[in-house]
Design a protein around this motif. Structure first.
Motif, PDB file in Angstrom:
ATOM      1  N   ALA A  42       0.701  -1.297  -0.005  1.00 42.71           N
ATOM      2  CA  ALA A  42       0.079  -0.009   0.013  1.00 42.71           C
ATOM      3  C   ALA A  42       0.832   1.239   0.049  1.00 42.71           C
ATOM      4  O   ALA A  42       1.946   1.009   0.285  1.00 42.71           O
ATOM      5  N   PHE A  43       0.522   2.311  -0.344  1.00 43.65           N
ATOM      6  CA  PHE A  43       1.016   3.544  -0.116  1.00 43.65           C
ATOM      7  C   PHE A  43       0.891   4.194   1.015  1.00 43.65           C
ATOM      8  O   PHE A  43      -0.354   3.860   1.904  1.00 43.65           O
ATOM      9  N   VAL A  44       1.779   5.054   1.684  1.00 37.27           N
ATOM     10  CA  VAL A  44       1.909   5.449   2.943  1.00 37.27           C
ATOM     11  C   VAL A  44       2.112   6.654   3.191  1.00 37.27           C
ATOM     12  O   VAL A  44       2.911   7.387   2.494  1.00 37.27           O
TER      13      VAL A  44
ATOM     14  N   VAL B  39      -7.125  12.814  -5.838  1.00 37.18           N
ATOM     15  CA  VAL B  39      -6.574  12.052  -7.249  1.00 37.18           C
ATOM     16  C   VAL B  39      -6.995  10.577  -6.917  1.00 37.18           C
ATOM     17  O   VAL B  39      -6.988   9.834  -7.557  1.00 37.18           O
ATOM     18  N   CYS B  40      -7.182  10.381  -5.704  1.00 36.83           N
ATOM     19  CA  CYS B  40      -7.206   8.832  -5.270  1.00 36.83           C
ATOM     20  C   CYS B  40      -8.592   8.181  -5.911  1.00 36.83           C
ATOM     21  O   CYS B  40      -9.633   8.779  -5.390  1.00 36.83           O
ATOM     22  N   PRO B  41      -8.312   7.189  -6.785  1.00 42.14           N
ATOM     23  CA  PRO B  41      -9.614   6.689  -7.239  1.00 42.14           C
ATOM     24  C   PRO B  41     -10.422   5.790  -6.451  1.00 42.14           C
ATOM     25  O   PRO B  41     -11.458   5.263  -6.888  1.00 42.14           O
ATOM     26  N   VAL B  42      -9.826   5.468  -5.376  1.00 40.34           N
ATOM     27  CA  VAL B  42     -10.665   4.520  -4.446  1.00 40.34           C
ATOM     28  C   VAL B  42     -10.989   5.236  -3.060  1.00 40.34           C
ATOM     29  O   VAL B  42     -11.449   4.779  -2.155  1.00 40.34           O
ATOM     30  N   ASP B  43     -10.867   6.560  -2.806  1.00 35.26           N
ATOM     31  CA  ASP B  43     -11.168   7.294  -1.867  1.00 35.26           C
ATOM     32  C   ASP B  43     -10.440   6.454  -0.537  1.00 35.26           C
ATOM     33  O   ASP B  43     -11.308   6.283   0.589  1.00 35.26           O
ATOM     34  N   ALA B  44      -9.166   6.136  -0.588  1.00 34.97           N
ATOM     35  CA  ALA B  44      -8.406   5.393   0.438  1.00 34.97           C
ATOM     36  C   ALA B  44      -7.860   6.367   1.447  1.00 34.97           C
ATOM     37  O   ALA B  44      -7.567   6.038   2.330  1.00 34.97           O
ATOM     38  N   ILE B  45      -7.769   7.592   1.128  1.00 33.28           N
ATOM     39  CA  ILE B  45      -7.248   8.460   1.920  1.00 33.28           C
ATOM     40  C   ILE B  45      -8.297   9.464   2.646  1.00 33.28           C
ATOM     41  O   ILE B  45      -9.234  10.149   2.249  1.00 33.28           O
ATOM     42  N   HIS B  46      -8.191   9.543   4.057  1.00 35.57           N
ATOM     43  CA  HIS B  46      -9.090  10.157   5.157  1.00 35.57           C
ATOM     44  C   HIS B  46      -8.156  11.141   5.775  1.00 35.57           C
ATOM     45  O   HIS B  46      -7.059  10.883   6.250  1.00 35.57           O
TER      46      HIS B  46
ATOM     47  N   PHE C 107      -4.146  10.013   6.186  1.00 33.11           N
ATOM     48  CA  PHE C 107      -3.785   8.524   6.168  1.00 33.11           C
ATOM     49  C   PHE C 107      -4.419   7.872   4.998  1.00 33.11           C
ATOM     50  O   PHE C 107      -5.550   8.101   4.627  1.00 33.11           O
ATOM     51  N   ILE C 108      -3.558   6.696   4.720  1.00 32.56           N
ATOM     52  CA  ILE C 108      -4.307   5.858   3.738  1.00 32.56           C
ATOM     53  C   ILE C 108      -4.687   4.672   4.230  1.00 32.56           C
ATOM     54  O   ILE C 108      -3.776   3.903   4.903  1.00 32.56           O
ATOM     55  N   ASP C 109      -5.819   4.174   3.585  1.00 28.35           N
ATOM     56  CA  ASP C 109      -6.196   2.890   4.354  1.00 28.35           C
ATOM     57  C   ASP C 109      -5.528   1.878   3.437  1.00 28.35           C
ATOM     58  O   ASP C 109      -5.737   1.405   2.375  1.00 28.35           O
TER      59      ASP C 109
ATOM     60  N   VAL D 131      -7.584  -0.574   1.226  1.00 29.84           N
ATOM     61  CA  VAL D 131      -8.376  -0.207   0.080  1.00 29.84           C
ATOM     62  C   VAL D 131      -7.527   0.308  -1.059  1.00 29.84           C
ATOM     63  O   VAL D 131      -8.015   0.139  -2.129  1.00 29.84           O
ATOM     64  N   CYS D 132      -6.153   0.960  -0.620  1.00 29.09           N
ATOM     65  CA  CYS D 132      -5.340   1.298  -1.470  1.00 29.09           C
ATOM     66  C   CYS D 132      -4.971   0.313  -2.825  1.00 29.09           C
ATOM     67  O   CYS D 132      -4.745  -0.785  -2.406  1.00 29.09           O
ATOM     68  N   ILE D 133      -5.153   0.755  -4.015  1.00 26.71           N
ATOM     69  CA  ILE D 133      -4.876  -0.279  -5.110  1.00 26.71           C
ATOM     70  C   ILE D 133      -3.408   0.018  -5.532  1.00 26.71           C
ATOM     71  O   ILE D 133      -3.210  -0.382  -6.659  1.00 26.71           O
ATOM     72  N   ASP D 134      -2.598   0.847  -4.906  1.00 29.53           N
ATOM     73  CA  ASP D 134      -1.139   0.834  -5.466  1.00 29.53           C
ATOM     74  C   ASP D 134      -0.993   1.701  -6.745  1.00 29.53           C
ATOM     75  O   ASP D 134      -0.083   1.267  -7.650  1.00 29.53           O
ATOM     76  N   CYS D 135      -1.933   2.525  -6.868  1.00 30.75           N
ATOM     77  CA  CYS D 135      -1.849   3.185  -8.347  1.00 30.75           C
ATOM     78  C   CYS D 135      -0.853   4.415  -8.308  1.00 30.75           C
ATOM     79  O   CYS D 135      -0.400   4.909  -9.446  1.00 30.75           O
ATOM     80  N   ALA D 136      -0.252   5.020  -7.270  1.00 27.77           N
ATOM     81  CA  ALA D 136       0.859   5.837  -7.259  1.00 27.77           C
ATOM     82  C   ALA D 136       0.397   7.089  -7.582  1.00 27.77           C
ATOM     83  O   ALA D 136       1.127   8.126  -7.657  1.00 27.77           O
ATOM     84  N   ALA D 137      -0.963   7.609  -7.818  1.00 29.10           N
ATOM     85  CA  ALA D 137      -1.378   8.585  -8.174  1.00 29.10           C
ATOM     86  C   ALA D 137      -1.332   9.763  -7.020  1.00 29.10           C
ATOM     87  O   ALA D 137      -0.702  10.842  -7.392  1.00 29.10           O
ATOM     88  N   CYS D 138      -1.298   9.379  -5.940  1.00 30.59           N
ATOM     89  CA  CYS D 138      -1.182  10.260  -4.705  1.00 30.59           C
ATOM     90  C   CYS D 138       0.499  10.870  -4.400  1.00 30.59           C
ATOM     91  O   CYS D 138       0.464  12.028  -4.235  1.00 30.59           O
ATOM     92  N   GLU D 139       1.372   9.707  -4.758  1.00 36.83           N
ATOM     93  CA  GLU D 139       2.558   9.984  -4.529  1.00 36.83           C
ATOM     94  C   GLU D 139       2.993  10.983  -5.637  1.00 36.83           C
ATOM     95  O   GLU D 139       3.644  12.100  -5.156  1.00 36.83           O
TER      96      GLU D 139
HETATM   97  S1  SF4 Z   1      -1.815   4.767  -4.415  1.00 34.29           S
HETATM   98 FE1  SF4 Z   1      -3.676   5.306  -5.412  1.00 34.29          FE
HETATM   99  S2  SF4 Z   1      -4.967   3.925  -4.458  1.00 34.29           S
HETATM  100 FE2  SF4 Z   1      -3.319   4.074  -3.122  1.00 34.29          FE
HETATM  101  S3  SF4 Z   1      -3.767   5.959  -1.821  1.00 34.29           S
HETATM  102 FE3  SF4 Z   1      -2.422   6.630  -3.439  1.00 34.29          FE
HETATM  103  S4  SF4 Z   1      -3.811   7.654  -4.968  1.00 34.29           S
HETATM  104 FE4  SF4 Z   1      -5.226   5.832  -3.401  1.00 34.29          FE
END
Ligand code: SF4
Ligand SMILES: Cc1cc2nc3c(=O)[nH]c(=O)nc-3n(C[C@H](O)[C@H](O)[C@H](O)COP(=O)(O)OP(=O)(O)OC[C@H]3O[C@@H](n4cnc5c(N)ncnc54)[C@H](O)[C@@H]3O)c2cc1C
Lengths: 333, 80
Positions: free
Chosen positions: B2-4, B20-27, B34-36, B39-47
């Motif tokens: 997951a991303f952290v 940008v998170c496509p799965v609303d994992a960031i609260h 924080f990233i759940d 739920v995170c799918i490792d798409c790296a968009a947030c990074e």
């Molecule tokens: S890596 Fe993608 S899915 Fe995971 S928290 Fe970042 S934006 Fe959301």
């Protein structure tokens, strides 16, 4: 309404659903795909169409959207029924062992189901105003189907990613006026596109936040936006409002279909069977010992699932299919 | 995996990642996001959009920030 009974209905038109549709065709099953977005391709088209993928067997590198095009071409050889813009909300098993699936629009009927729903049904991230919904399908757009619709109009585009920038550039030559409104100072789009945008006649408004939309019963007439640095508010008149805040997905109703889950994944056995007889699953949505969530492994899930479905429907059929090298031409003949 | 989200988020809370998170994992937590991890799918968009480079793939979190791996996870265990 299409009351026809299908052998297998594939829920989710991502890469795995598409490959399953092909494989279903090759095993002479009557196949339907249901996808919630207006386009096929799953995460590849919704989240990273322009990125290169390097780990598809046999392809040293392929752009995500090109892979989708190839998968669609491959699947369409057997002419599956494709249903877009529908999200499967409920699944009911009838007394005679068939399935009824209800979507936001209609009912579908199938002997088996293959769930390849990935990370869940995608939908556009919508505007956060309660009254925005009533303008959808009128002059609030989350998708562009027909560019001509925008000719000679005053258009506002919300968003700062690749799609927002690309749409602005596509509309600029045909529209009366195009404004793009972004909350940040930097666009999240390809450098080359941003440069083109800056050189174009598109009116760039940043960093602005959307504060309010104003409209009558029918149409949005203007929006108020606020500059995030100076707090100054500006009103922008418009004919069409296009929102491009990306996509969000959620498993939503799938968790209520009586399937066994581990966290957000459906538990399947080595034949891709779920705990509900007649429902199979493949791709990112499944878990089993050793499951790896990749496109390559998802394809393999799909071939296994279709073979299992074939033997479920026709117990005399073989789980191990004939090779495509001999089977394909026979079927197409 | 997951991303952290790590310490630079603490005073920043810029929320670009949330958009940008496509799965609303960031609260939003009290003083950072924080990233759940479930739920995170490792798409790296947030990074890519984080203005203070606070976000890392789990196996790339710098040693001095490693406690955030469990802090992200714990946040979601506590609210659920
Ligand atoms: S890596 Fe993608 S899915 Fe995971 S928290 Fe970042 S934006 Fe959301
Ligand atoms: C940025 C990024 C980069 C990636 N890079 C790679 C890579 O290099 N290599 C690799 O192998 N993998 C990569 N992946 C992962 C890969 O995209 C996924 O493994 C793959 O998309 C899974 O395919 P799928 O068909 O199982 O699911 P998805 O692609 O998620 O497709 C599922 C589809 O089902 C639809 N759906 C869901 N629920 C319903 C419903 N109830 N009704 C109707 N439709 C529904 C959704 O709208 C969606 O279109 C990457 C992912 C991301 C986000």
């Amino acid at each position: 309404m299409d009351k026809e009974m299908y052998d297998v209905t594939i829920i989710g038109g991502g890469p795995i659903g598409l490959f399953a549709a092909f494989y279903g065709g090759m095993r002479q099953l009557k196949v339907k795909i249901i996808e919630s977005l207006p386009h096929l391709g799953g995460q590849l088209n919704a989240l990273y169409p322009e990125k290169y993928i390097y780990d598809i067997a046999g392809f040293p590198q392929t752009k995500a959207k090109d892979l989708v095009d190839s998968l669609v071409n491959q699947a369409m050889q057997f002419e599956p029924t494709v249903v877009l813009n529908q999200t499967v909300e409920g699944v009911v098993k009838t007394d005679d062992g068939y399935f009824q699936m209800v979507t936001n629009k209609e009912m579908h009927y199938s002997k088996t189901i293959l769930i390849s729903a990935g990370i869940g049904a995608f939908e556009p991230r919508r505007l956060n105003f309660e009254h925005a919904k009533q303008y959808e399908g009128k002059n609030l757009h989350y998708f562009i189907n027909d560019l001509n619709h925008f000719a000679d109009k005053d258009i506002c585009i919300l968003g700062g990613g690749d799609s927002a920038v690309d749409w602005a550039l596509m509309m600029e030559p045909i529209a009366n006026k195009v404004s793009i409104i972004h909350r940040r100072n930097n666009f999240r789009a390809h450098e080359a596109s941003v440069r083109k945008l800056e050189d174009s006649d598109v009116n760039i408004l940043k960093p602005y936040n959307l504060k309010e939309i104003h409209g009558d019963d029918e149409y949005i007439q203007s929006i108020t936006i606020q500059n995030l640095e100076t707090n100054e508010c500006v009103s922008v008149e418009l004919d069409e409002l296009i929102t491009n805040y990306g996509f969000v997905s959620s498993l939503g109703p799938i968790k209520e279909w009586g399937l066994e889950f581990h966290k957000n994944s459906i538990i399947v056995d080595s034949t891709m069977r779920t705990n509900v007889e007649g429902i199979y699953a493949a791709g990112d949505i499944v878990t089993f010992k050793g499951k790896v969530k990749l496109i390559a492994t998802g394809f393999s899930d799909a071939a296994t699932a279709i073979s299992s479905i074939k033997t479920y429907i026709d117990p005399k059929a073989r789980q191990q299919p004939q090779h495509s090298t001999s089977l394909f031409e026979k079927i197409k003949a | 995996m997951a991303f952290v989200i790590t310490s630079p988020c603490r005073n920043e809370k810029s929320a670009e990642c949330v958009e940008v998170c496509p799965v609303d994992a960031i609260h939003p937590g009290d003083d950072m996001y924080f990233i759940d991890p479930d739920v995170c799918i490792d798409c790296a968009a947030c990074e890519a959009v984080c203005p203070v480079q606070a976000i890392y793939a789990e196996e790339e979190v710098p040693e001095e920030e490693e406690k955030f791996i469990s802090l992200n996870r714990k946040y979601f265990e506590e609210i659920s």
